[in-house]
Scaffold this active site. Sequence first.
Site, PDB file in Angstrom:
ATOM      1  N   SER A 101     -50.108  15.900 -20.757  1.00  0.00           N
ATOM      2  CA  SER A 101     -48.914  15.158 -20.332  1.00  0.00           C
ATOM      3  C   SER A 101     -47.708  16.061 -20.103  1.00  0.00           C
ATOM      4  O   SER A 101     -46.836  15.735 -19.295  1.00  0.00           O
ATOM      5  CB  SER A 101     -48.561  14.088 -21.371  1.00  0.00           C
ATOM      6  OG  SER A 101     -48.388  14.666 -22.657  1.00  0.00           O
ATOM      7  N   HIS A 102     -47.632  17.185 -20.816  1.00  0.00           N
ATOM      8  CA  HIS A 102     -46.523  18.136 -20.659  1.00  0.00           C
ATOM      9  C   HIS A 102     -47.116  19.537 -20.522  1.00  0.00           C
ATOM     10  O   HIS A 102     -48.027  19.899 -21.266  1.00  0.00           O
ATOM     11  CB  HIS A 102     -45.584  18.114 -21.871  1.00  0.00           C
ATOM     12  CG  HIS A 102     -44.880  16.806 -22.077  1.00  0.00           C
ATOM     13  ND1 HIS A 102     -45.531  15.660 -22.419  1.00  0.00           N
ATOM     14  CD2 HIS A 102     -43.563  16.479 -21.991  1.00  0.00           C
ATOM     15  CE1 HIS A 102     -44.659  14.666 -22.532  1.00  0.00           C
ATOM     16  NE2 HIS A 102     -43.462  15.141 -22.275  1.00  0.00           N
ATOM     17  N   ASN A 103     -46.558  20.313 -19.601  1.00  0.00           N
ATOM     18  CA  ASN A 103     -47.067  21.661 -19.377  1.00  0.00           C
ATOM     19  C   ASN A 103     -45.913  22.525 -18.866  1.00  0.00           C
ATOM     20  O   ASN A 103     -45.337  22.236 -17.808  1.00  0.00           O
ATOM     21  CB  ASN A 103     -48.213  21.631 -18.361  1.00  0.00           C
ATOM     22  CG  ASN A 103     -48.939  22.960 -18.259  1.00  0.00           C
ATOM     23  OD1 ASN A 103     -48.726  23.875 -19.055  1.00  0.00           O
ATOM     24  ND2 ASN A 103     -49.810  23.080 -17.270  1.00  0.00           N
ATOM     25  N   THR A 115     -49.287  19.992 -23.942  1.00  0.00           N
ATOM     26  CA  THR A 115     -49.759  19.002 -24.908  1.00  0.00           C
ATOM     27  C   THR A 115     -50.965  18.291 -24.303  1.00  0.00           C
ATOM     28  O   THR A 115     -50.997  18.008 -23.107  1.00  0.00           O
ATOM     29  CB  THR A 115     -48.676  17.973 -25.253  1.00  0.00           C
ATOM     30  OG1 THR A 115     -48.224  17.322 -24.052  1.00  0.00           O
ATOM     31  CG2 THR A 115     -47.492  18.646 -25.933  1.00  0.00           C
TER      32      THR A 115
END
Length: 351
Positions: A101-103, A115
């Site tokens: 979802s987050h990079n 994440t």
Amino acid sequence: MTASAAPKAPVTPREQLLNRIQRDIPIVQRPYAQVAAEVGLSEAEALAILREVKAEGVLRQVSAIFDTRTLGYQSSLVAAVYDEDTLDAGAEIVNTHPGVSHNYKRNHDFNLWYTIAVPPESDLEAHVQKLHDLSGARLTRLMPTLHLFKIGVEFDMTGKEDWNAKSAPQYTSEQRNIGYAVTELDRAFVLEFQKDLPVTEEPYADACAALGLSIDEVAAHAQKMKAAGALRRVSAVFRHQKAGFTFNAMGVWAVPQDEVAVTGRKMAEFKAVSHCYLRPTYPEWPYTIFTMVHGRSKGEAFGKIKAIEEEVAPGIDHAILYSTKEYKKIRLEFYKPEFAEWARQYLGTEV
């Protein structure tokens, strides 16, 4: 650098509204009428403001925020090392995983941070190992949450709070319920409430119809899920950049193991801290506690970390990692078929 965010000025009802809807939006038939009254606005005025910030792209969505671990999902922060000339391509491969979802690229030898969450029956380490292999990382480290001191992003839209202002964390490890048995109604609730709810007088009407429940029945079930730790809240989610918070800083602290419980709780009390975790160490990574802050500038974000250092962690070895490139940022969606599709393609399994 002082601990003051800006010279004080009166807080407007608009600013109060934008702060208020980040805390929670009640599950009642006309929630915005209730929220508006709390900040001295009419329902129509509040809705006009929210529609305006939605059109501007500041308000990303209004939806429920669920706890991945209580729902049975396995999740972790992952840090990886890439050669600079392969980083962008590696990040794009990581992005293909539906649970990422987050990079972000960050200013460290560990230059990629993402994440990932996978369904309950999945092998998290197998998924991360496959991403390591596919993306060409030189080193990948799992950094799961060992203890959650705080999670809850709330931006001070007034710009008037002191950087060392305090409040009790809304959600910590104490609210989590590992081993919770998710029901079919829970799943149906998640599928409806993870959607972007409309900014209307009755935003829950479609969800109630889909679930076949009255607003009171939906509210009662939501309260059960909250009590179980599965549902954190229904609230507004802002886009950091559009909201003016253009800089983030991840303060990582080498707090000794016998001090992490007390120090972590103290760090989590800072309103400026949106996330505070205890994570594992490695030979090349000595930091135990992670704190995330956001600011309208690098100076503001670093100033918030400095306020934590001066009050809670003087003399503690620490580093500040900040994002230099955003590769991906989405809301994790639960119970989606894309997880099984990815596992079949890359792992040869259904999970």
